[in-house]
Write a protein that holds these residues in place. Structure first.
Motif, PDB file in Angstrom:
ATOM      1  N   ASN A  69       0.751  -1.128  -0.040  1.00 35.13           N
ATOM      2  CA  ASN A  69      -0.043   0.043  -0.047  1.00 35.13           C
ATOM      3  C   ASN A  69       0.868   1.241   0.006  1.00 35.13           C
ATOM      4  O   ASN A  69       0.308   2.368  -0.532  1.00 35.13           O
ATOM      5  CB  ASN A  69      -0.782  -0.075   1.168  1.00 35.13           C
ATOM      6  CG  ASN A  69      -2.022  -0.968   1.133  1.00 35.13           C
ATOM      7  OD1 ASN A  69      -2.409  -1.378   0.034  1.00 35.13           O
ATOM      8  ND2 ASN A  69      -2.196  -1.664   2.304  1.00 35.13           N
ATOM      9  N   SER A  70       1.990   1.131   0.351  1.00 37.07           N
ATOM     10  CA  SER A  70       2.842   2.253   0.428  1.00 37.07           C
ATOM     11  C   SER A  70       3.901   2.324  -0.667  1.00 37.07           C
ATOM     12  O   SER A  70       4.027   3.648  -1.250  1.00 37.07           O
ATOM     13  CB  SER A  70       3.929   2.203   1.790  1.00 37.07           C
ATOM     14  OG  SER A  70       4.649   3.246   1.660  1.00 37.07           O
ATOM     15  N   VAL A  71       4.468   1.283  -1.359  1.00 35.37           N
ATOM     16  CA  VAL A  71       5.487   1.479  -2.213  1.00 35.37           C
ATOM     17  C   VAL A  71       4.907   0.740  -3.494  1.00 35.37           C
ATOM     18  O   VAL A  71       5.640   0.823  -4.515  1.00 35.37           O
ATOM     19  CB  VAL A  71       6.689   0.624  -1.806  1.00 35.37           C
ATOM     20  CG1 VAL A  71       7.340   1.631  -0.783  1.00 35.37           C
ATOM     21  CG2 VAL A  71       6.744  -0.826  -1.470  1.00 35.37           C
ATOM     22  N   GLY A  72       3.651   0.202  -3.737  1.00 32.78           N
ATOM     23  CA  GLY A  72       3.303  -0.633  -4.718  1.00 32.78           C
ATOM     24  C   GLY A  72       3.628  -1.880  -4.823  1.00 32.78           C
ATOM     25  O   GLY A  72       4.657  -2.374  -4.224  1.00 32.78           O
ATOM     26  N   GLU A  73       2.890  -2.738  -5.481  1.00 38.34           N
ATOM     27  CA  GLU A  73       3.024  -4.198  -5.512  1.00 38.34           C
ATOM     28  C   GLU A  73       4.361  -4.661  -5.980  1.00 38.34           C
ATOM     29  O   GLU A  73       5.019  -5.536  -5.464  1.00 38.34           O
ATOM     30  CB  GLU A  73       1.889  -4.896  -6.251  1.00 38.34           C
ATOM     31  CG  GLU A  73       1.775  -6.347  -6.247  1.00 38.34           C
ATOM     32  CD  GLU A  73       0.880  -6.816  -5.019  1.00 38.34           C
ATOM     33  OE1 GLU A  73       1.110  -8.083  -4.428  1.00 38.34           O
ATOM     34  OE2 GLU A  73       0.271  -5.906  -4.383  1.00 38.34           O
ATOM     35  N   ILE A  74       4.920  -4.336  -7.109  1.00 39.35           N
ATOM     36  CA  ILE A  74       6.194  -4.722  -7.716  1.00 39.35           C
ATOM     37  C   ILE A  74       7.258  -4.360  -6.820  1.00 39.35           C
ATOM     38  O   ILE A  74       7.961  -5.180  -6.827  1.00 39.35           O
ATOM     39  CB  ILE A  74       6.342  -3.916  -9.023  1.00 39.35           C
ATOM     40  CG1 ILE A  74       5.292  -4.478  -9.826  1.00 39.35           C
ATOM     41  CG2 ILE A  74       7.637  -4.188  -9.639  1.00 39.35           C
ATOM     42  CD1 ILE A  74       5.018  -3.512 -11.342  1.00 39.35           C
ATOM     43  N   ALA A  75       7.296  -3.147  -6.303  1.00 36.95           N
ATOM     44  CA  ALA A  75       8.579  -2.810  -5.368  1.00 36.95           C
ATOM     45  C   ALA A  75       8.324  -3.712  -4.073  1.00 36.95           C
ATOM     46  O   ALA A  75       9.433  -3.849  -3.659  1.00 36.95           O
ATOM     47  CB  ALA A  75       8.517  -1.321  -4.977  1.00 36.95           C
ATOM     48  N   ALA A  76       7.425  -4.015  -3.666  1.00 40.18           N
ATOM     49  CA  ALA A  76       7.135  -4.725  -2.238  1.00 40.18           C
ATOM     50  C   ALA A  76       7.688  -6.103  -2.771  1.00 40.18           C
ATOM     51  O   ALA A  76       8.463  -6.552  -1.796  1.00 40.18           O
ATOM     52  CB  ALA A  76       5.703  -4.635  -1.905  1.00 40.18           C
ATOM     53  N   PRO A 111      -8.195 -12.048   3.357  1.00 38.53           N
ATOM     54  CA  PRO A 111      -7.894 -13.481   2.712  1.00 38.53           C
ATOM     55  C   PRO A 111      -7.513 -13.179   1.047  1.00 38.53           C
ATOM     56  O   PRO A 111      -6.674 -14.084   0.913  1.00 38.53           O
ATOM     57  CB  PRO A 111      -9.193 -14.190   2.915  1.00 38.53           C
ATOM     58  CG  PRO A 111      -9.840 -13.594   4.134  1.00 38.53           C
ATOM     59  CD  PRO A 111      -9.796 -12.034   3.883  1.00 38.53           C
ATOM     60  N   THR A 112      -7.898 -12.254   0.578  1.00 44.05           N
ATOM     61  CA  THR A 112      -7.486 -12.266  -0.844  1.00 44.05           C
ATOM     62  C   THR A 112      -5.920 -11.633  -0.817  1.00 44.05           C
ATOM     63  O   THR A 112      -5.194 -12.029  -1.884  1.00 44.05           O
ATOM     64  CB  THR A 112      -8.432 -11.209  -1.536  1.00 44.05           C
ATOM     65  OG1 THR A 112      -8.306  -9.872  -0.996  1.00 44.05           O
ATOM     66  CG2 THR A 112      -9.801 -11.715  -1.636  1.00 44.05           C
ATOM     67  N   ASP A 113      -5.675 -10.823   0.212  1.00 50.22           N
ATOM     68  CA  ASP A 113      -4.191 -10.367   0.185  1.00 50.22           C
ATOM     69  C   ASP A 113      -3.216 -11.480   0.436  1.00 50.22           C
ATOM     70  O   ASP A 113      -2.066 -11.867  -0.310  1.00 50.22           O
ATOM     71  CB  ASP A 113      -4.014  -9.441   1.310  1.00 50.22           C
ATOM     72  CG  ASP A 113      -4.573  -8.023   1.133  1.00 50.22           C
ATOM     73  OD1 ASP A 113      -4.903  -7.756  -0.266  1.00 50.22           O
ATOM     74  OD2 ASP A 113      -5.370  -7.526   2.093  1.00 50.22           O
ATOM     75  N   GLN A 114      -3.687 -12.487   1.540  1.00 50.98           N
ATOM     76  CA  GLN A 114      -2.966 -13.683   1.544  1.00 50.98           C
ATOM     77  C   GLN A 114      -2.627 -14.728   0.441  1.00 50.98           C
ATOM     78  O   GLN A 114      -1.632 -15.116   0.125  1.00 50.98           O
ATOM     79  CB  GLN A 114      -3.597 -14.372   2.748  1.00 50.98           C
ATOM     80  CG  GLN A 114      -3.610 -13.573   4.034  1.00 50.98           C
ATOM     81  CD  GLN A 114      -4.280 -14.496   5.425  1.00 50.98           C
ATOM     82  OE1 GLN A 114      -5.438 -14.787   5.098  1.00 50.98           O
ATOM     83  NE2 GLN A 114      -3.862 -14.686   6.503  1.00 50.98           N
ATOM     84  N   GLU A 115      -4.009 -14.722  -0.140  1.00 48.81           N
ATOM     85  CA  GLU A 115      -3.864 -15.801  -1.262  1.00 48.81           C
ATOM     86  C   GLU A 115      -3.258 -15.200  -2.460  1.00 48.81           C
ATOM     87  O   GLU A 115      -2.104 -16.060  -3.014  1.00 48.81           O
ATOM     88  CB  GLU A 115      -5.259 -15.895  -1.741  1.00 48.81           C
ATOM     89  CG  GLU A 115      -5.297 -17.134  -3.057  1.00 48.81           C
ATOM     90  CD  GLU A 115      -7.210 -16.988  -3.364  1.00 48.81           C
ATOM     91  OE1 GLU A 115      -7.125 -17.867  -4.352  1.00 48.81           O
ATOM     92  OE2 GLU A 115      -8.042 -16.203  -2.955  1.00 48.81           O
ATOM     93  N   ARG A 116      -3.285 -14.048  -2.849  1.00 49.46           N
ATOM     94  CA  ARG A 116      -2.318 -13.515  -3.918  1.00 49.46           C
ATOM     95  C   ARG A 116      -0.747 -13.585  -3.381  1.00 49.46           C
ATOM     96  O   ARG A 116      -0.011 -13.895  -4.283  1.00 49.46           O
ATOM     97  CB  ARG A 116      -2.712 -11.751  -3.917  1.00 49.46           C
ATOM     98  CG  ARG A 116      -1.812 -11.140  -4.942  1.00 49.46           C
ATOM     99  CD  ARG A 116      -2.103  -9.814  -5.265  1.00 49.46           C
ATOM    100  NE  ARG A 116      -1.581  -9.100  -3.963  1.00 49.46           N
ATOM    101  CZ  ARG A 116      -2.405  -8.523  -3.098  1.00 49.46           C
ATOM    102  NH1 ARG A 116      -3.704  -8.914  -3.066  1.00 49.46           N
ATOM    103  NH2 ARG A 116      -1.925  -7.730  -2.296  1.00 49.46           N
TER     104      ARG A 116
END
Length: 356
Positions: A69-76, A111-116
């Motif tokens: 949520n802070s740096v974006g999915e790719i950077a994380a 749960p969708t965060d965990q699954e991803r």
């Protein structure tokens, strides 16, 4: 399992010999808004004996923010993958030696965060590796309870969250929605109130405060007007939260505005814990039952006369005298590894029961 991701960070698996003779390891990750820590520990065989103290650690690696949520999915993801590779490289292990990974990161709220994230990890590790994804608050709780999910944890660092578990698996949380939705009591919340107080004093809407000279001097600014440019040039949460020690120093020096900001933060942090305790009934039907309260984060560290953590405990204990405060002796990344170990043990016990 993919050999190459994010460049070639796994090349070390081909280029250097693995020295641990195939011994199994566990990875525990604590990923927050400020930094990400990964520890590698050897797998400890299950037994009735207590875990060794101190726990054996093979390696520790540190990287930057991994909150998507802070740096974006790719950077994380790049940060998480790099820190896991670094820990394995330092330990002399490779991915085939890993038996379990527990990734505990802020921003995992559904749960969708965990699954991803589990699906992404599955691309990185061999199919035999057990993968567990939790909110970072769960690892912080486990760092104080040695991997057992029971009680409540209060994190107050750059952000804040209260998270609780009952022994039968129910869970609840309060706060932790980020600064826009009101992480009041967090390092960011305290510092943002301080900056607001300076602007209010400057334009006549608020009382004079020592914060003005103290923060401007620390930032090498000459006027509150310059504070606006400084704030929005890089409004990252951790950069703002770094001003908390100045607020505490001003409160200790007798500044009323600073004192009120800290009193407000104590009330907000205590409210978060009380909400979790109430929803889960951690205190028992009579409100007198005991439960562990794990305290984690820089805002709660007892290193000043104005001790925010102590005041929070006092506030909670007035309503729930059974509160048992715990300051963890190990960091949350080790808590994450202990969670993985406990999950593995429970799964092993279930398999054993099925075989009987």
């Amino acid at each position: 399992m993919k050999r190459y991701r994010n460049g070639e960070i796994w090349d070390f698996e081909q280029e250097m010999p693995v020295t641990r003779d195939g011994a199994e390891v566990i990875l525990g990750l604590d990923g927050g808004t400020t930094s990400t820590v990964c520890i590698c520990m050897p797998f400890i065989p299950f037994s009735d004996a207590p875990l060794p103290d101190p726990l054996p650690l093979l390696a520790r690696a540190v990287a930057g923010c991994s909150n998507h949520n802070s740096v974006g999915e790719i950077a994380a993801r790049e940060t998480l993958e790099q820190v896991m590779a670094d820990a394995l490289l330092k330990s002399g292990s490779d991915r085939s030696a890993v038996c379990a990974v527990c990734l505990a990161v802020s921003g995992v709220n559904h749960p969708t965060d965990q699954e991803r994230i589990v699906n992404w990890l599955r691309d990185i590790f061999p199919s035999h590796v057990r993968l567990y994804v939790q909110n970072d608050a769960v690892a912080a709780l486990a760092s104080g309870t040695l991997g057992k999910l029971h009680g409540c944890v209060l994190i107050a660092g750059t952000g804040t969250i209260a998270y609780g578990f009952t022994e039968d698996g129910r869970e609840a949380r309060a706060a932790g929605a980020g600064p826009i939705l009101g992480d009041w009591g967090s390092g960011y919340g305290i510092a943002a109130q301080a900056l607001t107080a300076i602007i209010r004093a400057h334009d006549g809407r608020g009382p004079h405060t020592m914060l003005t000279s103290s923060i401007l001097d620390a930032l090498d600014l000459s006027s509150p007007d310059e504070l606006i440019g400084w704030t929005y040039a890089d409004p990252s949460w951790a950069r703002i939260a770094a001003l908390v020690p100045i607020v505490v120093s001003c409160a200790e020096a007798g500044d009323q505005v600073s004192n009120e900001i800290l009193i407000d933060s104590v009330q907000e942090l205590a409210l978060s814990v009380k909400a979790v305790v109430q929803r889960l009934g951690l205190c028992g039907k009579d409100g007198m039952g005991s439960f562990p309260l794990v305290m984690v984060g820089g805002v709660l560290e007892a290193n000043k006369r104005w001790d925010i953590g102590k005041e929070v405990i006092n506030c909670i204990s007035k309503d729930y005298p059974g509160t048992v405060p715990i300051r963890p002796k190990v960091e949350p990344a080790i808590g994450a590894a202990l969670l993985a170990w406990n999950f593995l043990m429970k799964e092993s016990q279930k398999e054993a029961c099925k075989g009987q």
